[in-house]
Design an enzyme around this catalytic site. Structure first.
Site, PDB file in Angstrom:
ATOM      1  N   ARG A 121      43.066  41.165  44.654  1.00 42.41           N
ATOM      2  CA  ARG A 121      44.538  40.878  44.545  1.00 42.41           C
ATOM      3  C   ARG A 121      44.919  40.133  46.138  1.00 42.41           C
ATOM      4  O   ARG A 121      44.402  40.815  47.040  1.00 42.41           O
ATOM      5  CB  ARG A 121      45.263  41.992  44.413  1.00 42.41           C
ATOM      6  CG  ARG A 121      45.263  42.533  42.809  1.00 42.41           C
ATOM      7  CD  ARG A 121      46.146  43.728  42.694  1.00 42.41           C
ATOM      8  NE  ARG A 121      45.743  44.943  43.214  1.00 42.41           N
ATOM      9  CZ  ARG A 121      46.226  45.491  44.474  1.00 42.41           C
ATOM     10  NH1 ARG A 121      47.199  44.912  44.987  1.00 42.41           N
ATOM     11  NH2 ARG A 121      45.484  46.544  45.041  1.00 42.41           N
ATOM     12  N   TYR A 270      41.831  36.189  39.174  1.00 38.48           N
ATOM     13  CA  TYR A 270      41.152  37.240  39.443  1.00 38.48           C
ATOM     14  C   TYR A 270      42.151  38.632  39.096  1.00 38.48           C
ATOM     15  O   TYR A 270      43.266  38.727  39.753  1.00 38.48           O
ATOM     16  CB  TYR A 270      40.638  37.543  40.873  1.00 38.48           C
ATOM     17  CG  TYR A 270      39.667  38.638  41.006  1.00 38.48           C
ATOM     18  CD1 TYR A 270      38.218  38.239  40.595  1.00 38.48           C
ATOM     19  CD2 TYR A 270      39.820  40.060  41.016  1.00 38.48           C
ATOM     20  CE1 TYR A 270      37.224  39.131  40.643  1.00 38.48           C
ATOM     21  CE2 TYR A 270      38.794  40.937  41.195  1.00 38.48           C
ATOM     22  CZ  TYR A 270      37.446  40.569  40.848  1.00 38.48           C
ATOM     23  OH  TYR A 270      36.397  41.583  40.625  1.00 38.48           O
ATOM     24  N   LYS A 279      49.410  44.975  36.590  1.00 39.97           N
ATOM     25  CA  LYS A 279      50.184  45.343  37.630  1.00 39.97           C
ATOM     26  C   LYS A 279      51.544  44.541  37.857  1.00 39.97           C
ATOM     27  O   LYS A 279      52.653  45.217  38.113  1.00 39.97           O
ATOM     28  CB  LYS A 279      49.377  44.941  39.194  1.00 39.97           C
ATOM     29  CG  LYS A 279      48.035  45.468  39.448  1.00 39.97           C
ATOM     30  CD  LYS A 279      48.070  46.849  39.208  1.00 39.97           C
ATOM     31  CE  LYS A 279      46.591  47.367  39.243  1.00 39.97           C
ATOM     32  NZ  LYS A 279      46.443  49.018  39.580  1.00 39.97           N
ATOM     33  N   HIS A 299      51.388  54.070  39.240  1.00 39.50           N
ATOM     34  CA  HIS A 299      49.702  53.896  39.336  1.00 39.50           C
ATOM     35  C   HIS A 299      48.950  55.036  39.254  1.00 39.50           C
ATOM     36  O   HIS A 299      48.465  55.583  40.222  1.00 39.50           O
ATOM     37  CB  HIS A 299      49.476  53.024  40.713  1.00 39.50           C
ATOM     38  CG  HIS A 299      48.386  52.526  41.008  1.00 39.50           C
ATOM     39  ND1 HIS A 299      47.762  52.222  42.372  1.00 39.50           N
ATOM     40  CD2 HIS A 299      47.355  51.938  40.130  1.00 39.50           C
ATOM     41  CE1 HIS A 299      46.686  51.627  42.092  1.00 39.50           C
ATOM     42  NE2 HIS A 299      46.265  51.444  40.831  1.00 39.50           N
ATOM     43  N   SER A 322      44.374  52.055  45.129  1.00 40.67           N
ATOM     44  CA  SER A 322      43.208  51.201  44.560  1.00 40.67           C
ATOM     45  C   SER A 322      42.049  51.461  44.991  1.00 40.67           C
ATOM     46  O   SER A 322      41.801  51.542  46.256  1.00 40.67           O
ATOM     47  CB  SER A 322      43.418  49.842  44.751  1.00 40.67           C
ATOM     48  OG  SER A 322      44.875  49.291  44.171  1.00 40.67           O
ATOM     49  N   CYS A 324      40.336  54.419  45.047  1.00 35.88           N
ATOM     50  CA  CYS A 324      40.158  55.737  45.647  1.00 35.88           C
ATOM     51  C   CYS A 324      39.585  56.853  44.440  1.00 35.88           C
ATOM     52  O   CYS A 324      39.814  58.086  44.694  1.00 35.88           O
ATOM     53  CB  CYS A 324      41.440  56.041  46.139  1.00 35.88           C
ATOM     54  SG  CYS A 324      41.727  54.945  47.866  1.00 35.88           S
ATOM     55  N   ASP A 347      44.392  54.139  35.254  1.00 38.60           N
ATOM     56  CA  ASP A 347      44.975  53.085  36.177  1.00 38.60           C
ATOM     57  C   ASP A 347      46.556  53.372  36.270  1.00 38.60           C
ATOM     58  O   ASP A 347      47.353  53.300  37.219  1.00 38.60           O
ATOM     59  CB  ASP A 347      44.748  51.822  35.995  1.00 38.60           C
ATOM     60  CG  ASP A 347      44.750  50.907  37.163  1.00 38.60           C
ATOM     61  OD1 ASP A 347      44.479  51.453  38.504  1.00 38.60           O
ATOM     62  OD2 ASP A 347      45.418  49.920  37.370  1.00 38.60           O
ATOM     63  N   ARG A 443      33.823  44.023  39.420  1.00 42.84           N
ATOM     64  CA  ARG A 443      34.609  44.934  38.506  1.00 42.84           C
ATOM     65  C   ARG A 443      33.864  44.937  37.178  1.00 42.84           C
ATOM     66  O   ARG A 443      33.128  43.833  36.564  1.00 42.84           O
ATOM     67  CB  ARG A 443      35.884  44.680  38.312  1.00 42.84           C
ATOM     68  CG  ARG A 443      36.431  45.145  39.823  1.00 42.84           C
ATOM     69  CD  ARG A 443      38.034  45.555  39.597  1.00 42.84           C
ATOM     70  NE  ARG A 443      38.658  46.033  40.468  1.00 42.84           N
ATOM     71  CZ  ARG A 443      39.155  47.019  41.025  1.00 42.84           C
ATOM     72  NH1 ARG A 443      39.755  47.923  39.808  1.00 42.84           N
ATOM     73  NH2 ARG A 443      39.811  47.400  42.058  1.00 42.84           N
TER      74      ARG A 443
HETATM   75  P1  GTP Z   1      41.474  50.896  41.142  1.00 44.44           P
HETATM   76  O1  GTP Z   1      40.841  50.270  39.628  1.00 44.44           O
HETATM   77  O2  GTP Z   1      41.084  49.796  42.203  1.00 44.44           O
HETATM   78  O3  GTP Z   1      42.832  51.175  40.771  1.00 44.44           O
HETATM   79  O4  GTP Z   1      40.307  52.148  41.648  1.00 44.44           O
HETATM   80  P2  GTP Z   1      40.256  53.454  41.222  1.00 44.44           P
HETATM   81  O5  GTP Z   1      41.510  54.337  41.900  1.00 44.44           O
HETATM   82  O6  GTP Z   1      39.924  53.687  39.644  1.00 44.44           O
HETATM   83  O7  GTP Z   1      38.965  53.901  41.871  1.00 44.44           O
HETATM   84  P3  GTP Z   1      37.486  54.321  41.362  1.00 44.44           P
HETATM   85  O8  GTP Z   1      37.398  55.514  40.390  1.00 44.44           O
HETATM   86  O9  GTP Z   1      37.185  52.809  40.689  1.00 44.44           O
HETATM   87  O10 GTP Z   1      36.419  54.698  42.584  1.00 44.44           O
HETATM   88  C1  GTP Z   1      36.433  53.589  43.682  1.00 44.44           C
HETATM   89  C2  GTP Z   1      35.328  54.021  44.351  1.00 44.44           C
HETATM   90  O11 GTP Z   1      35.393  55.454  44.915  1.00 44.44           O
HETATM   91  C3  GTP Z   1      33.927  54.003  43.599  1.00 44.44           C
HETATM   92  O12 GTP Z   1      32.936  53.335  44.375  1.00 44.44           O
HETATM   93  C4  GTP Z   1      33.437  55.310  43.422  1.00 44.44           C
HETATM   94  O13 GTP Z   1      32.229  55.458  43.385  1.00 44.44           O
HETATM   95  C5  GTP Z   1      34.360  56.303  44.652  1.00 44.44           C
HETATM   96  N1  GTP Z   1      34.628  57.544  44.249  1.00 44.44           N
HETATM   97  C6  GTP Z   1      35.389  57.755  43.322  1.00 44.44           C
HETATM   98  N2  GTP Z   1      35.610  59.028  43.165  1.00 44.44           N
HETATM   99  C7  GTP Z   1      34.784  59.565  44.383  1.00 44.44           C
HETATM  100  C8  GTP Z   1      34.338  61.088  44.659  1.00 44.44           C
HETATM  101  O14 GTP Z   1      34.990  62.168  44.237  1.00 44.44           O
HETATM  102  N3  GTP Z   1      33.855  61.183  45.844  1.00 44.44           N
HETATM  103  C9  GTP Z   1      33.508  60.011  46.628  1.00 44.44           C
HETATM  104  N4  GTP Z   1      32.726  60.000  47.625  1.00 44.44           N
HETATM  105  N5  GTP Z   1      33.499  58.842  46.131  1.00 44.44           N
HETATM  106  C10 GTP Z   1      34.396  58.482  45.152  1.00 44.44           C
HETATM  107  C1  SPV Z   2      43.889  47.795  41.583  1.00 46.82           C
HETATM  108  O1  SPV Z   2      43.745  47.056  42.725  1.00 46.82           O
HETATM  109  O2  SPV Z   2      44.534  48.935  41.912  1.00 46.82           O
HETATM  110  C2  SPV Z   2      43.168  47.489  40.378  1.00 46.82           C
HETATM  111  C3  SPV Z   2      42.586  46.328  40.188  1.00 46.82           C
HETATM  112  O3  SPV Z   2      43.338  48.179  39.568  1.00 46.82           O
HETATM  113  S1  SPV Z   2      43.808  44.842  39.933  1.00 46.82           S
HETATM  114  O4  SPV Z   2      43.862  44.599  38.575  1.00 46.82           O
HETATM  115  O5  SPV Z   2      43.144  43.778  40.495  1.00 46.82           O
HETATM  116  O6  SPV Z   2      44.661  45.106  40.554  1.00 46.82           O
HETATM  117 MN    MN Z   3      44.377  50.176  40.121  1.00 47.52          MN
END
Ligand code: GTP
Ligand code: SPV
Ligand code: MN
Length: 664
Positions: A121, A270, A279, A299, A322, A324, A347, A443
């Site tokens: 983004r 993307y 979003k 979110h 995002s 996290c 999400d 992704r």
């Molecule tokens: P968006 O799709 O961007 O909104 O991201 P999200 O909040 O869904 O994050 P996601 O669960 O995909 O995790 C992002 C990164 O953080 C990945 O590389 C995970 O492996 C890492 N991660 C997630 N949970 C944990 C955790 O409990 N501990 C650690 N150390 N890393 C984590």
């Molecule tokens: C985020 O960035 O919080 C996502 C990925 O979930 S995107 O759809 O590119 O915004």
């Molecule tokens: Mn997201």
């Protein structure tokens, strides 16, 4: 090599569908119920509808399509019906044009590699355009640049759009995607119609939302969000494409025009830039609608948690910025045997208090667009089980046995198998020039229905009942593993003062600590001060059962820079404690920041407790918090200024006096 594009005669599928469409010439009159033909006349030429029938679209949709076909001048129009046959056609075209490559190791899985300039983004070019600036963003102070959204006035926006969209689809097919955010026909759902010249976007929207004829039927003559998207590369091309991925990063814009119920996106294909239901509609426009209609677009992930010993089940939502941890938490495989997690969404949550005062949430999406790196059988086995069929991967590395690879899968790659990095290094190793095999924001785009722990009520039209709201972020220091707010207002303050390290989900490069209130900084559709007032207003209705609010931090680091908490499946230990707090069990003790678990009240069974420094993990060092409070003062003052609700400022002052020992 010139890029090839969809053309009528090249393709048996399109040829076949043409036989069924009415091809007599005539000017469709959008005032009459049916157009006289399936051909659109534009000045000096005509545009053939090569799939679907204009006549089946509601009058308002047809008008929208006609108007923008005249503006963007595509060669042909494809009206999406959402059928399997249509998907086969899209995949055929995308494969033929070298945009998708089949991954033979899996079933119906595909790999896309983007132009390396179109990988995330782009927040700095994402705008909301309203007549009044203050409807969109607070006034800043001390000359600070607003971090809570970008505003543009409608006249300037019109100019920007006029510089881009006329003729932008020349030589291409314009797809018409009727889509529903939320189950088709649910009273809580919202409908959008996206016009796009990217078949990749159609294939992705088909996974992430519900699309096609059933949506057109549900729409009838009702309102819809008008979404216009173009890759910004009319044919013939004037530049060489990278990876056959058309985009125009220099002219990129993602524009929201809430007063016209419109979204216009140009130059990127993307994720959040291009899949406009996500979003743009579900969060930015959604938050505006929520403000107007008395609900919340957030979110947030939504999960169910069951204690199989006590037979109790609850639902919770969690907002993390995002990349996290939302997807990981939403699909968690708990390490405690008596805890069962089910996934409702990973999400976005749309939430409202029902007439009994119960907060309820639906997931407006239909799929997961999840971060690949870090996902493995160890960290997120349920995601791994979801993505091995019907999935589009973007910017991951591929393996010589027809599979995928990314950072985190080192232990899962068969011996002798070679890795080709996302940038094309055929024999990638950690010593190669490309630092990572996959792009950090690579992704998977995969249907929710394939998730093995999908909650039985995930499509329930009235939504699932929410009993806890959890905020969190990447906080390497100072912020305890979990703490609970003292009340709703304090909880809203905790959401407002969230900070987190920047990630690869957007263009921010360094790992700097950013303010990211409610994990919504890039997604607010309206003034953040108003947004806070909206959250606070739910406490005014005595009927509302306000959920407890928590903050978690899986990312605290020790002196060696290692994560102190094991995370992932072990996070269920924290959720079990949250569940106890929902029932007001006496397992919390106050700190100046909030209430943390009493020693011994977190179930740590099975963990090596000698390795875990729980005391430090739960600590709230006062020198750290004094700095934090100063940063929040500065942020509220400069960024939110006059729009900050006084009760939120009072919460900050109360926190300060608790931390500095003044009581409160
Ligand atoms: P968006 O799709 O961007 O909104 O991201 P999200 O909040 O869904 O994050 P996601 O669960 O995909 O995790 C992002 C990164 O953080 C990945 O590389 C995970 O492996 C890492 N991660 C997630 N949970 C944990 C955790 O409990 N501990 C650690 N150390 N890393 C984590
Ligand atoms: C985020 O960035 O919080 C996502 C990925 O979930 S995107 O759809 O590119 O915004
Ligand atoms: Mn997201």
């Amino acid at each position: 090599m010139p890029e090839r594009h969809v053309s009528v005669c090249e393709n048996d599928f399109y040829d076949d569908s043409l036989k069924h469409s009415n091809s007599s010439v005539g000017l469709p009159d959008s005032q009459t119920e049916k157009p006289k033909s399936n051909i659109l006349l534009v000045p000096k030429s005509s545009i053939r509808v090569i799939y679907g029938d204009l006549g089946f679209l509601p009058k308002k949709v047809r008008h929208f399509v006609e108007e923008h076909a005249r503006l963007c001048k595509p060669d042909t129009i494809h009206i999406c019906d959402g059928s399997e046959r249509e998907n086969d056609l899209l995949l055929y075209v995308l494969q033929r044009d070298n945009i998708l490559k089949r991954l033979h190791k899996f079933e119906n899985c595909w790999l896309a590699k983007t132009d390396p300039a179109d990988v995330a983004r782009v927040e700095r070019l994402t705008y909301i355009s309203t007549h009044e600036e203050r409807d969109t963003i607070p006034h800043t102070k001390n000359g600070a640049r607003c971090q809570l959204g970008n505003w543009m006035n409608p006249e300037d926006m019109e100019q920007e759009l006029n510089m881009r969209f006329p003729n932008c689809m020349k030589g291409r097919t314009m797809f018409v995607i009727p889509y529903s955010m939320g189950p088709v026909g649910s009273p809580l759902s919202k409908i959008g119609v996206q016009l796009t010249d990217s078949a990749y976007v159609v294939a992705s929207m088909r996974i992430m939302t519900r699309i096609g004829s059933k949506v057109v039927e549900a729409l009838g003559s009702g309102p819809f969000v008008k979404c216009l998207h173009s890759v910004g590369r009319p044919l013939p091309l004037t530049v060489k494409l990278h990876n056959n991925w058309p985009c125009d990063p220099k002219m990129l814009i993602v524009a929201h025009l809430p007063e016209k119920n419109e979204i216009c996106s140009y130059g990127s294909s993307y994720g959040g830039n291009a899949l406009l239901g996500k979003k743009c509609l579900a969060l930015r426009i959604g938050s505006i609608l929520g403000h107007r209609e008395g609900w919340l677009a957030e979110h947030m992930l939504i999960l169910g948690i069951e204690n199989t010993k006590t037979k109790e089940k609850r639902y919770m939502v969690a907002a993390f910025p995002s990349a996290c941890g939302k997807t990981n938490m939403a699909m968690m495989k708990p390490t405690l045997p008596h805890i069962k997690i089910t996934c409702v969404g990973d999400d976005i949550a749309w939430m409202r208090f029902d007439d009994k005062g119960q907060l309820r949430a639906i997931n407006p999406e239909n799929g997961f667009f999840g971060v690949a790196p870090g996902t493995s059988h160890k960290t997120n086995p349920h995601a791994m089980d979801t993505i091995h069929k019907n999935t589009i991967f973007t910017n991951v590395a591929e393996t010589s046995d027809g599979g995928v690879f990314w950072e985190g899968l080192e232990d899962e790659i068969p011996e002798g198998v070679k890795i080709k990095s996302w940038l094309g290094d055929d024999d990638w190793s950690p010593d190669s020039r490309d630092k990572t095999a996959a792009h950090p924001n690579s992704r998977f785009c995969t249907p929710a229905s394939q998730c093995p722990i999908l909650d039985p009520a995930w499509e329930s039209p009235e939504g699932v009942p929410i009993d806890a709201i959890i905020f969190g972020g990447r906080r390497p220091a100072g912020v305890p593993l979990v703490f609970e707010s003292f009340n709703w207002e304090h909880g809203v303050f905790i959401g407002a003062s969230m900070r987190s390290e920047a990630t690869a989900a957007a263009e921010h490069k360094a790992k700097v600590l950013m303010h990211d209130p409610f994990a919504m900084r890039p997604f607010f559709g309206y003034n953040f001060g108003e947004y806070l007032a909206h959250w606070l207003s739910f406490a005014e209705n005595p009927k509302n059962k306000l959920p407890k609010i928590f903050h978690v931090n899986w990312f605290r680091k020790n002196k060696d820079g290692k994560f102190m908490w094991p995370g992932f499946g072990d996070n269920c230990r924290v959720l079990e404690w949250v569940m106890k707090r929902i029932k007001d069990e006496n397992v919390a003790q106050k700190t100046p920041v909030g209430s943390v678990p009493k020693p011994g009240s977190l179930d740590l069974s099975g963990l090596d407790e000698k390795e875990l420094d729980m005391e430090t993990l739960m600590s709230t060092p006062s020198d750290f918090w004094e700095n934090e409070i100063n940063a929040i003062y500065k942020y509220f003052d400069e960024q939110v200024n006059d729009d900050l609700p006084s009760s939120i400022m009072k919460q900050l002052k109360d926190l300060e006096s608790r931390v500095t020992g003044g009581g409160a």
